[in-house]
Design a protein around this motif. Structure first.
Motif, PDB file in Angstrom:
ATOM      1  N   GLY A 386      32.323  63.451 -15.216  1.00  0.00           N
ATOM      2  CA  GLY A 386      32.915  63.972 -13.983  1.00  0.00           C
ATOM      3  C   GLY A 386      32.000  63.796 -12.796  1.00  0.00           C
ATOM      4  O   GLY A 386      32.448  63.442 -11.690  1.00  0.00           O
ATOM      5  N   GLY A 390      33.181  61.371 -10.027  1.00  0.00           N
ATOM      6  CA  GLY A 390      33.771  62.233  -9.007  1.00  0.00           C
ATOM      7  C   GLY A 390      32.776  62.849  -8.062  1.00  0.00           C
ATOM      8  O   GLY A 390      33.169  63.451  -7.063  1.00  0.00           O
ATOM      9  N   VAL A 393      31.555  68.571 -10.033  1.00  0.00           N
ATOM     10  CA  VAL A 393      32.386  69.101 -11.126  1.00  0.00           C
ATOM     11  C   VAL A 393      32.464  70.622 -11.005  1.00  0.00           C
ATOM     12  O   VAL A 393      31.456  71.282 -10.702  1.00  0.00           O
ATOM     13  N   GLN A 409      37.000  70.115 -13.911  1.00  0.00           N
ATOM     14  CA  GLN A 409      37.691  69.399 -12.830  1.00  0.00           C
ATOM     15  C   GLN A 409      36.680  68.590 -12.015  1.00  0.00           C
ATOM     16  O   GLN A 409      35.572  69.062 -11.735  1.00  0.00           O
ATOM     17  N   ASP A 410      37.082  67.347 -11.656  1.00  0.00           N
ATOM     18  CA  ASP A 410      36.237  66.533 -10.786  1.00  0.00           C
ATOM     19  C   ASP A 410      37.083  66.006  -9.630  1.00  0.00           C
ATOM     20  O   ASP A 410      38.286  66.258  -9.550  1.00  0.00           O
ATOM     21  N   ASN A 411      36.456  65.283  -8.742  1.00  0.00           N
ATOM     22  CA  ASN A 411      37.140  64.760  -7.555  1.00  0.00           C
ATOM     23  C   ASN A 411      37.147  63.238  -7.567  1.00  0.00           C
ATOM     24  O   ASN A 411      37.126  62.603  -6.519  1.00  0.00           O
ATOM     25  N   GLY A 412      37.162  62.658  -8.773  1.00  0.00           N
ATOM     26  CA  GLY A 412      37.102  61.210  -8.897  1.00  0.00           C
ATOM     27  C   GLY A 412      38.456  60.542  -8.770  1.00  0.00           C
ATOM     28  O   GLY A 412      39.448  61.156  -8.354  1.00  0.00           O
ATOM     29  N   GLY A 414      40.422  59.606 -11.096  1.00  0.00           N
ATOM     30  CA  GLY A 414      41.377  59.930 -12.149  1.00  0.00           C
ATOM     31  C   GLY A 414      41.575  58.775 -13.108  1.00  0.00           C
ATOM     32  O   GLY A 414      40.828  57.785 -13.097  1.00  0.00           O
ATOM     33  N   ASN A 459      45.781  64.343 -14.641  1.00  0.00           N
ATOM     34  CA  ASN A 459      45.450  63.945 -13.277  1.00  0.00           C
ATOM     35  C   ASN A 459      45.872  65.053 -12.323  1.00  0.00           C
ATOM     36  O   ASN A 459      47.015  65.521 -12.362  1.00  0.00           O
ATOM     37  N   ARG A 460      44.948  65.497 -11.494  1.00  0.00           N
ATOM     38  CA  ARG A 460      45.240  66.578 -10.552  1.00  0.00           C
ATOM     39  C   ARG A 460      46.078  66.067  -9.394  1.00  0.00           C
ATOM     40  O   ARG A 460      45.973  64.910  -8.979  1.00  0.00           O
ATOM     41  N   GLY A 464      41.657  63.511  -8.598  1.00  0.00           N
ATOM     42  CA  GLY A 464      40.642  63.842  -9.578  1.00  0.00           C
ATOM     43  C   GLY A 464      41.237  64.061 -10.967  1.00  0.00           C
ATOM     44  O   GLY A 464      42.453  64.023 -11.168  1.00  0.00           O
ATOM     45  N   GLU A 466      41.326  66.362 -14.615  1.00  0.00           N
ATOM     46  CA  GLU A 466      41.149  67.705 -15.184  1.00  0.00           C
ATOM     47  C   GLU A 466      41.123  67.584 -16.699  1.00  0.00           C
ATOM     48  O   GLU A 466      42.048  67.053 -17.306  1.00  0.00           O
TER      49      GLU A 466
END
Length: 480
Positions: A386, A390, A393, A409-412, A414, A459-460, A464, A466
Motif C-alpha cells: 500500500g 499509494g 496507508v 486502505q491506500d491511495n494508489g 487500485g 477498489n475504493r 485506491g 482496500e
C-alpha cells in the motif's frame, strides 16, 4: 430467546437444565399422586372420626335430655371438676354465634356426616347448629366470652393445642325455650379440613435442596467427562494453523477416546504427507540450482552472443521460478507455535519504520490466537504494497466476540476489476518492478486462510485499494 440459547449452548449447561427440568417434573408428578392418595386416606380417617365423635355427642345429648332440669347444672359442675367428658359442655340461655372457618368440600362433608348421625335421635323440631370454629375465636357461655379467656378449671384446656390449633367442632341443640346445650370438641387427628396443596412448603425446600445437590454432582461429573472433548475441539480448531501440535491424550468416555484416536491418526498422516511434500519440493528446487549454474557457464562458451543472451534470458526466468518456489515454501509454511498475539502491537512494530506514511486507527483490541511471525509477514507485505503504490496507508481494526477484522486502505491506482481474482495467482504482476516475483499477495492470502480467515480486495470509490482481512475467533473454548 437468543440470550437463552447463548446461556445454554454448552453441553454441561444443557445437561444441567435437562436434569433440573426432569427432577421438577418427576417430583411434581410423584407429589401429585402421593398427595391424592394420602389425602384420600386422610379423608376417610377424618370422616370415620367424625362419625365416632357424633355417636359420642349423641350419647351426651341423650344423657342431658333425660336429666331433670334442676340436675343439669349440677352434672355440668361435676363434669368440669372430674373431667369426665371429651366435650366442653355448657347450658346457655342463648345461641352462641360462631365465626366459621373457611368452607371446603371436606368440611362440608364432615358437617353432613355429623348431622346425619345426630338426626337419628334428635327430632326435626329441635334446632341443631353445627359449625367449625378456630380456637382463638371460639365463643363459649355467652357471645362476649372467648374460650381462651376461661380459667383452666373450666375444662378449656381440652380444646386448646397450642402447637397445632386444630379447628373445633361446635354442636348447639335447643333443649327448650332459651336453653341451648353447647358441645365443643376437637376431631381426632388428622386435622385435614383445608384444601390440599399439590406440594407443601417443606416439600419445595426438600426439592430445591435435592435438586441443588444433584446439579452439583452432575456438573462435576460432566465437567470431567467433557474436558477431553473440549481439548479435542480446541485441537481440531488449531490444526489448520499448527499441524505439528502434540498428539492428544486419549482419555474420557469410550466414544471420546475413539474420536481422539481417529484425530491423532489423521494428524499423523497429514504431518507425514506435508513433511514428505516439503522435503521433495525443497530438494527439487535446490537441486535445480546446480544445472542452472552449469548451463549458465556453458552459455558463456557459445560463439554467438545472440544465442548466449537468449540462453541467459531463459536461465534467468528459470532461476526466478526456482527462487519464487523456495520463497513460497519458506514464507507460507512457517513452523511456529500458536500463541496469544497482540495484533495492535504487531501493527505498531510494522509502522515504526514509516510512521508518517502509516496510520493505525483502533480502539481496544483483544489478543488473538495465531502464529505471530506469519501474521506479521502477511500484514507487513500488504502494508508495504500500500505504501509502495499509494504513498500512504490507513489501517482500521474492528474487534468483536466472533471475529477480528483488519482493513488496509491506500491511495494508489487500485487493481482493474478483471484482475482482482487473478492477482493472487503466483507470478501474476501488474507492474514491471525490478524487485519481486508476484508472490506476495498469494502468500498473504495463504497465511490468512491457514488461520481460517478471509482476505478480499476492493477498489475504493474515491480511489485506491482496500484490503479486508477477517480472522474468526474460533480458538477459544465454547464448551464451558
Amino acid at each position: 430467546m437468543n440470550y437463552f440459547r447463548l446461556l445454554f449452548r454448552s453441553l454441561i449447561s444443557r445437561m444441567l437444565l435437562l436434569t433440573m427440568l426432569s427432577v421438577i417434573v418427576a417430583q411434581t408428578i410423584s407429589s401429585f399422586f402421593w398427595v391424592n392418595q394420602f389425602a384420600e386416606s386422610e379423608e376417610k380417617s377424618v370422616l370415620l372420626n367424625a362419625n365416632n365423635l357424633a355417636e359420642n355427642a349423641l350419647s351426651t345429648i341423650s344423657f342431658f335430655q333425660d336429666l331433670p332440669l334442676q340436675y343439669r347444672h349440677l352434672v355440668l359442675e361435676q363434669l368440669r371438676d372430674l373431667g369426665g367428658s371429651r366435650f366442653f359442655v355448657s347450658l346457655n340461655s342463648e345461641k352462641i354465634n360462631i365465626n366459621p372457618i373457611p368452607d371446603s368440600p371436606l368440611k362440608n362433608e364432615v358437617l353432613s356426616t355429623v348431622e346425619n348421625v345426630l338426626r337419628r335421635r334428635i327430632p326435626e323440631a329441635n334446632k341443631l347448629v353445627i359449625e367449625f370454629s378456630h380456637p382463638d375465636d371460639l365463643h363459649v357461655l355467652k357471645n362476649d366470652i372467648l374460650l381462651k379467656d376461661l380459667p383452666p378449671s373450666w375444662g378449656a384446656y381440652t380444646l386448646i393445642i397450642p402447637s397445632v390449633k386444630p379447628p373445633i367442632l361446635v354442636l348447639q341443640i335447643e333443649m327448650a325455650e332459651q336453653e341451648w346445650l353447647y358441645l365443643a370438641a376437637i376431631l381426632p387427628p388428622p386435622y385435614l379440613l383445608s384444601e390440599k396443596s399439590l406440594i407443601s412448603a417443606q416439600q419445595v425446600v426438600n426439592l430445591m435442596f435435592t435438586t441443588a445437590l444433584l446439579l452439583i454432582f452432575i456438573y462435576l461429573l460432566f465437567y470431567k467427562q467433557t474436558k477431553p472433548l473440549q481439548e479435542l475441539a480446541m485441537s481440531v480448531s488449531e490444526m489448520s494453523i499448527d499441524l505439528d501440535q502434540k498428539p492428544l491424550k486419549e482419555q474420557g468416555a469410550s466414544e471420546i477416546v475413539a474420536a481422539t484416536r481417529a484425530f491423532n491418526r489423521m494428524q499423523q498422516k497429514l504431518q507425514r504427507y506435508i513433511q514428505d511434500r516439503e522435503i521433495l519440493f525443497r530438494s527439487i528446487s535446490h537441486d535445480l540450482k546446480t544445472p542452472i549454474t552449469r548451463l549458465r557457464l556453458r552459455a558463456e562458451l557459445l560463439d554467438s552472443e545472440e544465442q548466449t543472451e537468449s540462453f541467459n534470458h531463459d536461465l534467468d526466468d528459470l532461476e526466478m521460478l526456482v527462487k519464487g518456489a523456495l520463497q513460497t515454501v519458506k514464507d507460507t509454511d512457517i513452523h511456529e507455535n500458536i500463541q496469544e498475539v497482540d495484533v495492535l502491537k504487531l501493527l505498531e512494530q510494522i509502522s515504526s519504520s514509516q510512521p508518517d506514511n502509516i496510520k493505525i486507527i483502533a480502539k481496544k483490541v483483544g489478543l488473538y490466537r495465531g502464529k505471530p511471525l506469519a501474521l506479521k509477514r502477511c500484514l507487513a507485505n500488504l502494508i508495504d504494497n500500500g505504501v509502495k503504490y499509494g504513498g500512504w496507508v490507513q489501517v482500521y481494526i474492528v474487534d468483536s466476540a466472533e471475529s477480528l477484522q483488519i482493513v488496509i486502505q491506500d491511495n494508489g491506482p487500485g487493481i482493474p476489476a478483471d484482475e482482482l481474482d487473478k492477482i493472487f495467482v503466483p507470478y501474476r504482476r501488474l507492474h514491471d518492478d525490478e524487485y519481486g516475483y508476484g508472490l506476495g499477495l498469494g502468500i498473504s492470502r495463504n497465511i490468512i486462510h491457514a488461520h481460517n480467515g478471509q482476505l478480499h480486495l476492493l477498489n475504493r470509490d474515491q480511489g485506491g485499494l482496500e484490503v479486508i482481512i477477517t480472522l474468526p475467533r474460533i480458538y477459544k473454548s465454547t464448551l464451558v
